[in-house]
Design an enzyme around this catalytic site. Sequence first.
Site, PDB file in Angstrom:
ATOM      1  N   ALA A  51      54.103  47.016  38.585  1.00 37.06           N
ATOM      2  CA  ALA A  51      52.868  46.819  39.349  1.00 37.06           C
ATOM      3  C   ALA A  51      52.159  48.137  39.692  1.00 37.06           C
ATOM      4  O   ALA A  51      50.966  48.283  39.406  1.00 37.06           O
ATOM      5  CB  ALA A  51      53.169  45.996  40.601  1.00 37.06           C
ATOM      6  N   ARG A  92      46.363  41.440  33.531  1.00 40.02           N
ATOM      7  CA  ARG A  92      47.567  40.719  33.965  1.00 40.02           C
ATOM      8  C   ARG A  92      47.287  40.115  35.336  1.00 40.02           C
ATOM      9  O   ARG A  92      46.742  40.777  36.215  1.00 40.02           O
ATOM     10  CB  ARG A  92      48.804  41.641  33.992  1.00 40.02           C
ATOM     11  CG  ARG A  92      49.226  42.011  32.553  1.00 40.02           C
ATOM     12  CD  ARG A  92      50.635  42.544  32.488  1.00 40.02           C
ATOM     13  NE  ARG A  92      51.625  41.505  32.680  1.00 40.02           N
ATOM     14  CZ  ARG A  92      52.936  41.754  32.823  1.00 40.02           C
ATOM     15  NH1 ARG A  92      53.380  42.978  32.815  1.00 40.02           N
ATOM     16  NH2 ARG A  92      53.785  40.756  32.971  1.00 40.02           N
ATOM     17  N   ASP A 240      55.710  42.606  42.848  1.00 39.97           N
ATOM     18  CA  ASP A 240      54.414  42.580  42.178  1.00 39.97           C
ATOM     19  C   ASP A 240      53.303  42.112  43.105  1.00 39.97           C
ATOM     20  O   ASP A 240      52.143  42.482  42.923  1.00 39.97           O
ATOM     21  CB  ASP A 240      54.475  41.706  40.927  1.00 39.97           C
ATOM     22  CG  ASP A 240      55.284  42.401  39.844  1.00 39.97           C
ATOM     23  OD1 ASP A 240      56.522  42.330  39.882  1.00 39.97           O
ATOM     24  OD2 ASP A 240      54.669  43.077  38.990  1.00 39.97           O
ATOM     25  N   LYS A 251      59.579  40.116  39.319  1.00 42.05           N
ATOM     26  CA  LYS A 251      60.050  39.732  37.984  1.00 42.05           C
ATOM     27  C   LYS A 251      60.887  38.458  38.028  1.00 42.05           C
ATOM     28  O   LYS A 251      61.729  38.277  38.900  1.00 42.05           O
ATOM     29  CB  LYS A 251      60.886  40.882  37.429  1.00 42.05           C
ATOM     30  CG  LYS A 251      61.465  40.676  36.044  1.00 42.05           C
ATOM     31  CD  LYS A 251      60.445  40.320  34.992  1.00 42.05           C
ATOM     32  CE  LYS A 251      59.275  41.256  34.980  1.00 42.05           C
ATOM     33  NZ  LYS A 251      58.096  40.644  34.300  1.00 42.05           N
TER      34      LYS A 251
END
Lengths: 349, 349
Positions: A51, A92, A240, A251
């Site tokens: 991140a 993303r 993140d 994750k």
Amino acid sequence: MSASQVATLRWDGERLQLIDQRVLPMQTRYVACSSAGEVAAAIRDMVVRGAPAIGCAAAYGVALDARRLADTQTRGCTEALNETIEQLAASRPTAVNLAGALARMRMVLAASSGSDPAQVARRLLDEAHAIADEDVASNRRMGELGAALIPDGARVLTHCNAGALATAGHGTALGVIRSAVNAGKRVRVFADETRPFLQGARLTAWELQRDGIDVTLIADVAAGHLIARGEIDAVIVGADRIVANGDTANKIGTYPLAVLAHRHAIPFYVAAPVSTVDLTLPSGRHIPIEERDGEEVTGFGATRWAPAGIAVRNPVFDVTPAELISALITEHGVLAPVNERGIRRLLGG
Amino acid sequence: MSASQVATLRWDGERLQLIDQRVLPMQTRYVACSSAGEVAAAIRDMVVRGAPAIGCAAAYGVALDARRLADTQTRGCTEALNETIEQLAASRPTAVNLAGALARMRMVLAASSGSDPAQVARRLLDEAHAIADEDVASNRRMGELGAALIPDGARVLTHCNAGALATAGHGTALGVIRSAVNAGKRVRVFADETRPFLQGARLTAWELQRDGIDVTLIADVAAGHLIARGEIDAVIVGADRIVANGDTANKIGTYPLAVLAHRHAIPFYVAAPVSTVDLTLPSGRHIPIEERDGEEVTGFGATRWAPAGIAVRNPVFDVTPAELISALITEHGVLAPVNERGIRRLLGG
């Protein structure tokens, strides 16, 4: 960044150089990006991941396009750069640092209204450097604060790569471990391999081995056994996106570790800069969870092992509820318990 | 075994043919074993795997050596065959079906004392055939009984391969799913890839796809996310050893699934023949947990991805406590709750 550490991203004066995290540790090569489009592709394709690192990379992406535009245009750059920012933001969906870094670039752009394009470009490049430098500084501060939670002799499990390779340097979860080791503590790290992209087996193992930190690789499935047998003293991971109530996306595979740590009464720590916090979402179920191509699961690289034509689900993040997080380690302080009031206080501080 | 099903092990009249589970589904090839030593090596190297299948293979291994000895010796075979049995028993430590099958062979051998070697060899081969046939029959019965627990439309998560490939045919956990599908129920299977040997990605995916059963492959780390989001209705797995109090050793990664199922109040089922029960051990912490070579974790096949020289822990089984098992499905009946009294009753029945 210390000399021994790897340069995840590097400004060479003209281009952004990204260490190619798809091929580490088998190959150490850099991908040079000359435009925001190339940076967005590098983020999407996971040349760069983590991140904080993708936030920094995206900021440099804006700076790259600003320089290109300054070379060719004398006006009308602002609109084009706002489009560039939109394009990078879409690369993303889960990590919020990406949106945060781009919001800073957008503010610099707005504040530079009326300036000549070359000056705008310089300011945007300065801001990208500032974002990267602040990231390293945050990680060092987080490391110092978090190291106090790691006892001498601790056996610490980590997942994915929340290291120098996931940031502009030092790392978040691995930064805490690095700082504990630098403070003279003996720490033994167990690294989950972290399928499907194998960030643990490839990146964490490589990064810690390179620093001479004691690291043992395990398959993700082995964490439960080691925790149940009393062979792990703490779990530490990055993040993140952390939302208002403290629920944390990280994750895929992080949530099961938090559940196991809770069952066996060992601490579960999240280390992340405050830029990871997204107060616009009230709870974890609102976080968009990216699902990636099934090819990541049916093999690795050029090697295939699943039967052709098999259906795949490949969510790449999961959400750990705040109640399972023993403490949140940030550069503003360590928060425990993790709840909305504490998070708002951290951000105010 | 139905025509559509794969032959995991096959007696060709002279040798034991084992489908090579190290290379499925990329290659379908058989390894022919002419001696107990070759069978022991095939078990150790995971040409054949799955608790019931290795029990059957080991029985044929004894029969193979008995035939060889009968061809060359007229007496003194019993001692040599008892050594053969010891050698086979040492090939893998966790699955108890191996010890169980070999105990049956030892009894036949003892009962044949004084018979001529050719007759002993015939009796031992008959016993190996009986063990394999009974395994298939047990799985079919277990399938019928277990299918009642699977609702129409269920989304069922399984781990490793507890299918036809893990048994002499039909499968244990996958046998329950097959029987539910054969009874007209719509079942959607989610298969954990099951690192490091990838039994799920390679064997379960292949076996179910071949049978036309709806199967979706996921990374092991994704199970928690799908369970937390309400996308899984039940978990079903096989077993390598069930001890007196119901604690169950199965493929590494099973225990975390049981913990997650418990947290989200979905049933966690174990399907295994009663030959998997080992009453000599009081609880799970007494079960020997095999640890295999680190090479299984640092890559797959010829592909390597972890840095050279990295330390690895590779335990290949874990233990799920009885209290997390919603029901134990055996050919003698379905046991719920799972406890010592119930297990002893099942074995008596």
